[in-house]
Design a protein around this motif. Structure first.
Motif, PDB file in Angstrom:
ATOM      1  N   ALA A  72       1.025  -1.194   0.117  1.00  0.00           N
ATOM      2  CA  ALA A  72      -0.020  -0.031   0.002  1.00  0.00           C
ATOM      3  C   ALA A  72       1.226   1.300   0.034  1.00  0.00           C
ATOM      4  CB  ALA A  72      -0.856  -0.019   1.258  1.00  0.00           C
ATOM      5  N   PHE A  73       2.007   1.302   0.696  1.00  0.00           N
ATOM      6  CA  PHE A  73       2.893   2.432   0.592  1.00  0.00           C
ATOM      7  C   PHE A  73       3.467   2.649  -0.647  1.00  0.00           C
ATOM      8  CE2 PHE A  73       7.379   4.034   1.511  1.00  0.00           C
ATOM      9  CZ  PHE A  73       7.022   5.185   1.876  1.00  0.00           C
ATOM     10  N   GLY A  74       3.885   1.386  -1.471  1.00  0.00           N
ATOM     11  CA  GLY A  74       4.207   1.537  -2.585  1.00  0.00           C
ATOM     12  C   GLY A  74       3.142   2.314  -3.694  1.00  0.00           C
ATOM     13  N   LEU A  75       1.994   1.936  -3.526  1.00  0.00           N
ATOM     14  CA  LEU A  75       0.991   2.353  -3.958  1.00  0.00           C
ATOM     15  C   LEU A  75       0.683   3.816  -3.789  1.00  0.00           C
ATOM     16  CD1 LEU A  75      -1.531   1.939  -6.219  1.00  0.00           C
ATOM     17  CD2 LEU A  75      -3.058   1.304  -4.013  1.00  0.00           C
ATOM     18  N   LEU A  76       0.804   4.263  -2.557  1.00  0.00           N
ATOM     19  CA  LEU A  76       0.676   5.739  -2.310  1.00  0.00           C
ATOM     20  C   LEU A  76       1.760   6.478  -3.009  1.00  0.00           C
ATOM     21  CD1 LEU A  76      -0.396   7.984  -0.503  1.00  0.00           C
ATOM     22  CD2 LEU A  76       1.394   7.276   1.221  1.00  0.00           C
ATOM     23  N   LYS A  77       2.881   5.931  -3.017  1.00  0.00           N
ATOM     24  CA  LYS A  77       3.883   6.746  -3.737  1.00  0.00           C
ATOM     25  C   LYS A  77       3.714   6.834  -5.095  1.00  0.00           C
ATOM     26  CE  LYS A  77       8.304   6.405  -2.353  1.00  0.00           C
ATOM     27  NZ  LYS A  77       9.826   6.183  -1.876  1.00  0.00           N
ATOM     28  N   GLY A  78       3.186   5.863  -5.679  1.00  0.00           N
ATOM     29  CA  GLY A  78       2.567   6.036  -7.266  1.00  0.00           C
ATOM     30  C   GLY A  78       1.650   6.750  -7.519  1.00  0.00           C
ATOM     31  N   LEU A  79       0.752   7.126  -6.695  1.00  0.00           N
ATOM     32  CA  LEU A  79      -0.104   7.791  -6.580  1.00  0.00           C
ATOM     33  C   LEU A  79       0.254   9.221  -6.528  1.00  0.00           C
ATOM     34  CD1 LEU A  79      -3.227   6.114  -5.270  1.00  0.00           C
ATOM     35  CD2 LEU A  79      -3.008   6.464  -7.328  1.00  0.00           C
ATOM     36  N   ALA A 193       8.686  25.302 -11.627  1.00  0.00           N
ATOM     37  CA  ALA A 193       8.306  24.379 -10.647  1.00  0.00           C
ATOM     38  C   ALA A 193       7.526  23.344 -11.317  1.00  0.00           C
ATOM     39  CB  ALA A 193       7.257  25.329  -9.765  1.00  0.00           C
ATOM     40  N   GLY A 194       6.699  23.583 -12.236  1.00  0.00           N
ATOM     41  CA  GLY A 194       6.099  22.611 -13.089  1.00  0.00           C
ATOM     42  C   GLY A 194       6.874  21.552 -13.354  1.00  0.00           C
ATOM     43  N   THR A 195       8.116  21.892 -13.970  1.00  0.00           N
ATOM     44  CA  THR A 195       9.203  20.998 -14.497  1.00  0.00           C
ATOM     45  C   THR A 195       9.365  20.027 -13.478  1.00  0.00           C
ATOM     46  OG1 THR A 195       9.950  22.352 -16.286  1.00  0.00           O
ATOM     47  CG2 THR A 195      11.238  20.401 -15.776  1.00  0.00           C
ATOM     48  N   VAL A 196       9.809  20.629 -12.122  1.00  0.00           N
ATOM     49  CA  VAL A 196      10.318  19.791 -11.165  1.00  0.00           C
ATOM     50  C   VAL A 196       9.265  18.991 -10.538  1.00  0.00           C
ATOM     51  CG1 VAL A 196      10.982  20.131  -8.578  1.00  0.00           C
ATOM     52  CG2 VAL A 196      11.854  21.825 -10.368  1.00  0.00           C
ATOM     53  N   PHE A 197       8.014  19.235 -10.486  1.00  0.00           N
ATOM     54  CA  PHE A 197       6.802  18.328 -10.034  1.00  0.00           C
ATOM     55  C   PHE A 197       6.866  17.277 -11.041  1.00  0.00           C
ATOM     56  CE2 PHE A 197       4.546  21.977  -7.836  1.00  0.00           C
ATOM     57  CZ  PHE A 197       4.532  21.637  -6.690  1.00  0.00           C
ATOM     58  N   ILE A 198       6.956  17.418 -12.541  1.00  0.00           N
ATOM     59  CA  ILE A 198       6.861  16.457 -13.337  1.00  0.00           C
ATOM     60  C   ILE A 198       8.138  15.424 -13.232  1.00  0.00           C
ATOM     61  CG2 ILE A 198       6.619  15.846 -15.934  1.00  0.00           C
ATOM     62  CD1 ILE A 198       5.124  18.346 -16.322  1.00  0.00           C
ATOM     63  N   GLY A 199       9.081  16.038 -13.197  1.00  0.00           N
ATOM     64  CA  GLY A 199      10.240  15.321 -12.950  1.00  0.00           C
ATOM     65  C   GLY A 199      10.246  14.475 -11.819  1.00  0.00           C
ATOM     66  N   LEU A 200       9.810  14.803 -10.384  1.00  0.00           N
ATOM     67  CA  LEU A 200       9.609  14.149  -9.508  1.00  0.00           C
ATOM     68  C   LEU A 200       8.643  13.007  -9.692  1.00  0.00           C
ATOM     69  CD1 LEU A 200       9.763  16.790  -6.668  1.00  0.00           C
ATOM     70  CD2 LEU A 200      11.554  15.176  -7.062  1.00  0.00           C
ATOM     71  N   GLY A 201       7.584  13.352 -10.176  1.00  0.00           N
ATOM     72  CA  GLY A 201       6.655  12.177 -10.408  1.00  0.00           C
ATOM     73  C   GLY A 201       7.078  11.179 -11.448  1.00  0.00           C
ATOM     74  N   LEU A 202       7.575  11.299 -12.427  1.00  0.00           N
ATOM     75  CA  LEU A 202       8.026  10.644 -13.430  1.00  0.00           C
ATOM     76  C   LEU A 202       9.143   9.823 -13.078  1.00  0.00           C
ATOM     77  CD1 LEU A 202       7.815  12.665 -16.652  1.00  0.00           C
ATOM     78  CD2 LEU A 202       6.293  10.728 -15.921  1.00  0.00           C
ATOM     79  N   ARG A 203      10.020  10.518 -12.258  1.00  0.00           N
ATOM     80  CA  ARG A 203      10.938   9.530 -11.645  1.00  0.00           C
ATOM     81  C   ARG A 203      10.587   8.235 -10.978  1.00  0.00           C
ATOM     82  NH1 ARG A 203      14.987  11.567  -6.758  1.00  0.00           N
ATOM     83  NH2 ARG A 203      12.855  11.300  -5.782  1.00  0.00           N
ATOM     84  N   LEU A 204       9.673   8.839 -10.108  1.00  0.00           N
ATOM     85  CA  LEU A 204       9.047   7.844  -9.102  1.00  0.00           C
ATOM     86  C   LEU A 204       8.256   6.646 -10.067  1.00  0.00           C
ATOM     87  CD1 LEU A 204       8.449   6.956  -6.134  1.00  0.00           C
ATOM     88  CD2 LEU A 204       6.233   8.083  -6.496  1.00  0.00           C
ATOM     89  N   ILE A 205       7.388   7.235 -10.930  1.00  0.00           N
ATOM     90  CA  ILE A 205       6.819   6.154 -11.706  1.00  0.00           C
ATOM     91  C   ILE A 205       7.660   5.196 -12.315  1.00  0.00           C
ATOM     92  CG2 ILE A 205       5.225   5.941 -13.587  1.00  0.00           C
ATOM     93  CD1 ILE A 205       4.130   8.676 -12.674  1.00  0.00           C
ATOM     94  N   VAL A 206       8.687   5.725 -13.096  1.00  0.00           N
ATOM     95  CA  VAL A 206       9.709   4.984 -13.859  1.00  0.00           C
ATOM     96  C   VAL A 206      10.452   4.109 -12.803  1.00  0.00           C
ATOM     97  CG1 VAL A 206      11.389   5.060 -15.265  1.00  0.00           C
ATOM     98  CG2 VAL A 206       9.905   6.629 -15.661  1.00  0.00           C
ATOM     99  N   SER A 207      10.921   4.505 -11.762  1.00  0.00           N
ATOM    100  CA  SER A 207      11.700   3.805 -10.884  1.00  0.00           C
ATOM    101  C   SER A 207      10.891   2.613 -10.277  1.00  0.00           C
ATOM    102  CB  SER A 207      12.194   4.408  -9.691  1.00  0.00           C
ATOM    103  OG  SER A 207      11.180   4.972  -9.069  1.00  0.00           O
ATOM    104  N   ARG A 208       9.456   2.531 -10.266  1.00  0.00           N
ATOM    105  CA  ARG A 208       8.804   1.519  -9.686  1.00  0.00           C
ATOM    106  C   ARG A 208       8.821   0.319 -10.702  1.00  0.00           C
ATOM    107  NH1 ARG A 208       3.414   2.143  -8.677  1.00  0.00           N
ATOM    108  NH2 ARG A 208       3.296   1.079  -7.021  1.00  0.00           N
TER     109      ARG A 208
END
Length: 208
Positions: A72-79, A193-208
Motif C-alpha cells: 500500500a505504501f508503494g501504491l501511495l508513492k505511485g499515486l 516549478a512545473g518541471t520539477v513536479f513532473i520530474g519528481l513524479g515521473l522519476r518515481l513512476i519509472v523507478s517502480r
C-alpha cells in the motif's frame, strides 16, 4: 537516517517550489508591500509553521500505511507521483496567472498576522495533499524509520519555507516591484516549478 544526497535533492526541490509564485508567498509579498516588512515576515512565518501540521498528518498517516502494508505504501508513492505530474502540468497550463498586489489592508497586530498565516496554511486541503504526495518521494524505507524520515523532511521543508518567507517579507517592497516590472518572470518560475513536479513524479513512476 537521511543521507546527504537525500537532503540536497529534497532542499533543491523544496526551494524551487516554495519560491514559485503561489497564494502563500504572494500574500507575504502583498502584506509586506502594503503593511511593511514586519507584517510580511509575521504572516510568512505563520504560513511556514503551518507546514508542521501537515508534517504530523503525513507522519501518522503514512507510517500507519507502511505498518499495515508495504504494498500500500508503494501504491501511495505511485499515486503521489501521478499527482505531482498532474500539478506540474497544471503549473505549465496556468503559468503567469498569479500577480503581486499591494492592496492588503486592515490593522491586525503582528501576532494576529502570524496566527492568520498559520491557520491559512494549516487548514488548506491542497497543502495536505501536497505533503502526502511530496514527502514520501524522498523516503527510503531501507534506511530506517519511515516516520523519522518524514518528520525530518517536514522540519527541513518548514525551515526553508520560514527562511524564504522571512526574506520575502523583509525585501517585499523591492521584490514586489521587481516582479511587477518583469511580468515575464512569473510564468517562467511557474514552468520551472512545473518541471520539477513532473520530474519528481515521473522519476518515481519509472523507478517502480
Amino acid at each position: 537516517m537521511l543521507t546527504a544526497p537525500q537532503i540536497f535533492a529534497f532542499l533543491a526541490a523544496a526551494l524551487v517550489l516554495t519560491a514559485t509564485p503561489g497564494p502563500d508567498n504572494l500574500m507575504v509579498l502583498s502584506m509586506g508591500i502594503s503593511r511593511g516588512r514586519r507584517a510580511g515576515m509575521a504572516f510568512g512565518f505563520g504560513c511556514a509553521l503551518g507546514c508542521l501540521s501537515h508534517t504530523l498528518l503525513a507522519v501518522v498517516g503514512v507510517s500507519a500505511l507502511v505498518a499495515a502494508s508495504p504494498l500500500a505504501f508503494g501504491l501511495l508513492k505511485g499515486l503521489g507521483g501521478a499527482y505531482l505530474v498532474w500539478m506540474g502540468v497544471q503549473a505549465w497550463r496556468h503559468a503567469g496567472r498569479a500577480s503581486v498586489s499591494g492592496s492588503v489592508g486592515g490593522d491586525a497586530s503582528l501576532r494576529q498576522l502570524f496566527v492568520k498565516g498559520l491557520i491559512a496554511n494549516a487548514i488548506n486541503p491542497k497543502v495536505v495533499l501536497f505533503f502526502l504526495a511530496f514527502l514520501p518521494q524522498f523516503v527510503v524505507a531501507a534506511q530506517g524509520s519511515v516516520a523519522a524520515q518524514l518528520g525530518l523532511l517536514g522540519l527541513l521543508f518548514t525551515a526553508q519555507a520560514a527562511l524564504l518567507f522571512g526574506l520575502l517579507g523583509w525585501f517585499s517592497g523591492s521584490v514586489g516591484a521587481w516582479l511587477n516590472r518583469r511580468p515575464a518572470v512569473g510564468p517562467w518560475l511557474d514552468r520551472l516549478a512545473g518541471t520539477v513536479f513532473i520530474g519528481l513524479g515521473l522519476r518515481l513512476i519509472v523507478s517502480r
